[in-house]
Design a protein around this motif. Structure first.
Motif, short mmCIF file in Angstrom:
data_model
loop_
_atom_site.label_atom_id
_atom_site.label_comp_id
_atom_site.label_asym_id
_atom_site.label_seq_id
_atom_site.Cartn_x
_atom_site.Cartn_y
_atom_site.Cartn_z
N THR A 186 10.00 63.20 25.82
CA THR A 186 10.45 62.12 24.95
C THR A 186 10.37 62.49 23.47
O THR A 186 11.20 62.04 22.69
CB THR A 186 9.59 60.85 25.20
N SER B 124 10.62 63.09 19.87
CA SER B 124 11.91 63.13 19.20
C SER B 124 12.16 64.48 18.53
O SER B 124 13.29 64.84 18.27
CB SER B 124 12.03 61.97 18.21
N GLY C 199 9.37 61.55 34.92
CA GLY C 199 9.49 61.32 33.47
C GLY C 199 9.45 62.60 32.66
O GLY C 199 9.73 62.60 31.47
N ARG C 200 9.09 63.72 33.30
CA ARG C 200 9.07 65.01 32.62
C ARG C 200 10.49 65.58 32.49
O ARG C 200 10.71 66.52 31.74
CB ARG C 200 8.18 66.00 33.40
N VAL C 201 11.42 65.04 33.27
CA VAL C 201 12.76 65.63 33.31
C VAL C 201 13.50 65.32 32.01
O VAL C 201 14.05 64.24 31.82
CB VAL C 201 13.55 65.17 34.55
N ASP C 202 13.44 66.28 31.12
CA ASP C 202 14.12 66.19 29.84
C ASP C 202 15.62 66.26 30.10
O ASP C 202 16.07 67.13 30.87
CB ASP C 202 13.65 67.37 28.98
N MET D 131 17.78 67.58 28.62
CA MET D 131 18.21 68.96 28.35
C MET D 131 18.30 69.77 29.64
O MET D 131 19.21 70.58 29.82
CB MET D 131 17.17 69.59 27.41
N GLY E 125 5.85 56.45 34.50
CA GLY E 125 6.67 57.61 34.18
C GLY E 125 8.07 57.51 34.76
O GLY E 125 9.04 57.96 34.15
N GLU F 188 10.40 55.68 32.53
CA GLU F 188 10.86 56.54 31.44
C GLU F 188 11.93 57.50 31.96
O GLU F 188 12.91 57.79 31.27
CB GLU F 188 9.69 57.32 30.83
N LYS G 299 15.84 58.02 30.52
CA LYS G 299 16.41 59.31 30.15
C LYS G 299 17.64 59.60 31.01
O LYS G 299 18.64 60.11 30.53
CB LYS G 299 15.36 60.40 30.34
N GLY H 218 19.65 65.78 22.20
CA GLY H 218 18.43 66.34 21.61
C GLY H 218 18.16 65.89 20.19
O GLY H 218 17.13 66.22 19.61
N ASP I 195 16.98 63.69 17.10
CA ASP I 195 15.82 62.80 17.07
C ASP I 195 16.26 61.34 17.20
O ASP I 195 15.54 60.52 17.73
CB ASP I 195 14.94 63.03 15.84
N ARG J 205 16.69 60.71 21.01
CA ARG J 205 15.39 60.79 21.72
C ARG J 205 14.50 59.62 21.33
O ARG J 205 13.81 59.05 22.18
CB ARG J 205 14.72 62.14 21.43
N ALA J 206 14.54 59.25 20.05
CA ALA J 206 13.70 58.13 19.64
C ALA J 206 14.20 56.82 20.26
O ALA J 206 13.41 55.98 20.67
CB ALA J 206 13.67 58.02 18.12
N GLY K 103 13.10 56.82 23.86
CA GLY K 103 11.64 56.66 23.94
C GLY K 103 11.18 55.26 23.61
O GLY K 103 10.17 54.79 24.11
N ARG K 104 11.96 54.58 22.77
CA ARG K 104 11.54 53.25 22.34
C ARG K 104 12.18 52.14 23.15
O ARG K 104 11.79 50.99 23.01
CB ARG K 104 11.91 53.04 20.87
N LYS L 258 10.01 49.52 24.98
CA LYS L 258 9.20 48.71 24.05
C LYS L 258 10.09 47.72 23.30
O LYS L 258 9.73 46.56 23.13
CB LYS L 258 8.49 49.62 23.03
#
Lengths: 566, 253
Positions: A537, A539, B43-46, B48, B76, B79, B83, B153, B155, B158-159, B162-163, B166
């Motif tokens: 995750t 960033s 949740g580890r699976v990026d 990418m 996880g 998440e 993704k 990729g 930011d 990704r942000a 990730g958010r 929430k």
């Protein structure tokens, strides 16, 4: 002997061991050929096939190869890491290699066993998997496990029979123990019970005996009217705040046991429940205690509010409760008619089945109904479709007793969130593994016992209390503990990448990531469980997931894909 | 010879990998097309990894985790889903979204593991080989996949991912809960914009170009290219190299 990899410039030297697993693997694919194929892969300097790599001979073969060929990475292709990785890790560690320089390739459970009719397909798959495994092995890095001190003190949540049993057991082992109970006295469900199956012991006798042991216990402190307020820290070192009548008390403990039990389901609007002539089994027991049961015709209905769509589970204690109460009534006055309407009767084991036989001998009548045609309760009689004779029967009663299930406590969710442990679909607490770790949570240092997990009777609650205490003592009896080295990590070099966006803090389920006094992101390795969500995750892609790094996973993808990477 | 799909599976250690082992112990039989990469948590699976796998010519990617509520790491898998959804949205731009799948398999579902894997293999077999795969892949598609990887990729993306939970379930820094609809709107436009920007950057990596040339290559309106060029200039990723006649030529910084 191979050197430990410390300077990072040592050439990668991989050894690949292909296990026949008797005929489990070797019977389907050519392991010798597969080993020779492994020998053609980059950085592989040694390959062999073994009849059983996990045997004494196989392990010695690995050790000898490490010495002889100066191996610094070991790959075993065999069964599954879930059972055998620890063994091989230990094996290479004995030869001086860091245990994280081992990689497992699963060619049995996920290959030869599931492609038995396709040996060619299985071989091609095994080849790819070995290639991917060897590729990842070349990227593996040595990791150190972290050592943490253990505070030999326990917190037990719940002062019912499971919690008291757990607390007493820990006390007797010499561990300082704190027992908290949200009610104003100890006892839990046991307080409302009358006779305990299978031998009709008075519930109060057992309760008094346990309570007197609790009072006598020298290392045990009891806090009634107390709830858990805050939990911080990690295995061996939990900082806990409990709330006793609005007074906060701080405790530090090494392990926590959840023994909060379960609640009684109130059958509101079901079968005309009124708490007087239509009562629950528990209310019947209160009446029996005070000798207040005068009815001549008693009907009990089983599975009221359980084993249906809303609550699909079996509450497990109600059949025996009904049988016990029926027997107690019959013993006192054999002329009382007791009729039990049931869907299925569960009386497992030797003693419980005996209770069923006895009830039949004493003249308790059993009538089977189905979920599709539930009994209809009228003012003074019950209409029930008897599944055995295929007829509707009209049965008079003066007292109707509803066997209702134990249900999860309302506050389970809040407690689960505090402790960071999961609940199952019915909101009971979920253990780490139903068979391998039945009294553990996945969170290290937190354990579970009794009806908090699913409805259990008193005997089982005591056993589980002991089990949870015993599991907790495996932590508390150590001065220090080693925790997983494969955790997430913010390398010094990557710190400049971090923008402080705090997404990692938000996604971490264990509060393992904090912003420290210097306003920098810090990962507490002892708390991190290595799930890798923060890394996937982040960033800025600054966080590294050790043992599952981007580089390592990409190496597997590239080894499979086979295209040159730009 | 019939088409044998090349499939990659990411399995979480605690549920789906255990389910796959159980399939073995139970001798459940399924076709051998999938290669497994074990991760501790889905949740580890990026994202990418998925873009890279598709650029490697892999025909289908299967991500498997614990059932919702069962995650060994509590959440996880939620998440993972966020993704995965982003990855799906990107891939739908080039109609490759049906080559990836996310499903939940528990440690006790050996039979189900065999079923979902067989089903996915069959699904990919029906779709046929990936246009990005084989000896002669669609180069244009590879560029697009690369652009998606770059865009996913950033930011910003990704942000956002990730958010997401929430923001929708709790609240933002101003104490407001963002309605899911509103979030999706922001999210979709971010996907579109970042993809275009990544295309521009990758194209300018090769050689400097005018807005018009970029518009032709990416097949979008020149005004949209210009808009994004200005944003990329603001991010100091693009600069003007020269003006030829009256046409500005842009380059990577």
């Amino acid at each position: 002997m191979a050197e430990k990899e410390e300077n990072g410039v040592e050439k990668t030297r991989v050894g690949v061991f292909i296990c026949h697993c008797g005929s489990n693997i070797g019977g389907l694919i050519d392991c010798k050929k597969l080993a020779e194929y492994a020998g053609t892969l980059p950085d592989v300097v040694h390959f062999e096939d073994n009849l059983y790599t996990c045997s004494e001979n196989g392990l010695n073969a690995i050790k000898n190869a490490i010495k002889e060929h100066n191996l610094n990475r070991v790959v075993v292709a065999s069964c599954t890491p879930r059972t055998h990785e620890p063994l091989f890790r230990e094996c290479i560690a004995e030869e001086g290699l860091n245990e994280y320089l081992f990689n497992f390739v699963n060619i049995r459970d996920q290959c030869t066993w599931v492609h038995m009719k396709d040996p060619e397909g299985a071989y091609a798959k095994a080849q790819d998997l070995v290639r991917m495994g060897a590729a990842k092995a070349t990227k593996l890095e040595a990791l150190e496990k972290v050592s943490v001190n253990v505070n030999p003190t326990a917190l037990v949540i719940g002062g019912g029979v499971a919690g008291m049993s757990a607390a007493l057991n820990l006390n007797n082992q010499g561990f300082t123990t704190h027992l908290i109970e949200k009610e104003d006295q100890l006892g839990g469900r046991l307080r409302s019970l009358h006779k305990l199956f299978p031998h009709n012991l008075d519930a109060s006798t057992l309760l008094n005996e346990i309570k007197s042991n609790v009072e006598k216990a020298s290392n045990l402190t009891v806090y009634t009217s107390t709830t858990l307020k805050e939990v911080d820290g990690f295995v061996g070192n939990y900082d806990v705040i409990i709330d006793q009548n609005n007074n906060e008390i701080k405790l530090t403990v090494g392990a926590i046991i959840v023994a909060v039990g379960a609640s009684l389901f109130v059958p509101k609007d079901i079968y005309g429940y009124d708490g007087r002539t239509r009562v629950t089994q528990q209310e019947l027991e209160v009446k029996m205690k005070t000798d207040d049961v005068n009815a001549k015709n008693i009907i009990m209905i089983q599975c009221v509010g359980s084993r249906n769509d809303e609550r699909p589970y079996c509450s497990s204690v109600c059949c025996m409760t009904a049988l016990t109460n029926a027997l107690v009534i019959k013993e006192k006055d054999p002329s009382v008619n007791v009729i039990i309407l049931f869907r299925d009767l569960y009386t497992p084991g030797t003693d419980y089945e005996e209770a069923y036989r006895k009830a039949r001998e004493q003249g308790v009548i059993f009538i089977r109904y189905s979920l599709e045609r539930e009994p209809i309760v009228e003012e003074d009689h019950v209409k029930v479709y008897n599944e055995y004779i295929g007829e509707e029967m009209k049965i008079p009663y003066e007292l109707l007793v509803l066997s209702t299930p134990l249900i999860a406590n309302d506050d389970n969710k809040a407690l689960a969130q505090l402790l960071k442990v999961p609940l199952e679909a019915n909101k009971f607490f979920l253990e780490a593994h139903v068979k391998l770790r039945p009294n553990d949570f996945a969170t290290d240092g937190v354990f579970i016992g009794g009806s908090a997990k699913w409805p259990v009777d008193i005997t089982e609650a005591i056993s589980q209390g002991y089990a949870a205490a015993s599991r907790a003592s495996t932590i508390l009896s150590h001065d220090t503990l080693e925790v997983e080295g494969a955790t997430s990590f913010l390398p010094e070099l990557n710190k400049s990448l971090c923008t402080g966006c705090e997404v990692c803090i938000k996604v971490c389920p264990y509060k393992a990531i904090i912003k420290n006094e210097d306003d920098e992101i810090e990962i507490i390795q002892a708390v991190c469980k290595g799930c890798g969500v923060c890394g996937a995750t982040c960033s800025q892609q600054a966080i590294v997931i050790r043992h599952f790094t981007n580089e390592q996973i990409l190496s597997e993808i590239y080894a499979y894909g086979g295209r040159e990477v730009q | 010879m019939s088409f044998e799909p090349k499939i990659l599976g990411f399995l979480c250690n605690w549920c789906s990998y255990a389910g796959a082992d159980l399939a073995g112990v139970s001798r459940i039989q399924y076709p051998p097309n999938m290669r497994v990469i074990r991760v501790m948590c889905s949740g580890r699976v990026d994202p990418m990894f998925i873009f890279q796998a598709l650029q490697q010519g892999i025909d289908g990617v299967f991500v498997m985790g614990c059932h919702p509520g069962d995650c060994h790491y509590l959440e996880g898998n939620y998440e993972a889903e966020k993704k995965f959804n982003m990855t799906t949205k990107f891939l739908s731009i080039i109609n490759l979204d049906n080559r990836i799948r996310l499903d939940w398999v528990s440690a006790s579902e050996g039979v189900r593991f065999g079923q979902v894997v067989s089903d996915f293999i069959e699904h990919i077999r029906e779709l046929g080989p990936s246009p990005a795969g084989g000896k002669d892949p669609d180069e244009d598609l590879l560029v697009k996949l690369m652009a998606m990887e770059v865009a996913a990729g950033t930011d910003r993306m990704r942000a956002l991912v990730g958010r997401e939970r929430k923001l929708i379930e709790e609240e933002n820094a101003y104490g407001e809960v963002v309605p899911e609809e509103k979030f999706n709107e922001i999210f979709d436009s971010a996907i579109h914009d970042e993809y275009i920007r990544a295309r521009i950057l990758l194209s300018l990596n090769k050689d400097p170009k005018s807005v018009k040339d970029l518009a032709l290559e990416i097949e979008i309106d020149p005004s949209e290219v210009l808009e994004n060029i200005l944003i990329l200039k603001g991010r100091a990723q693009v600069d003007m190299q020269e003006i030829v006649g009256i046409t500005p030529i842009y380059m990577r910084t």
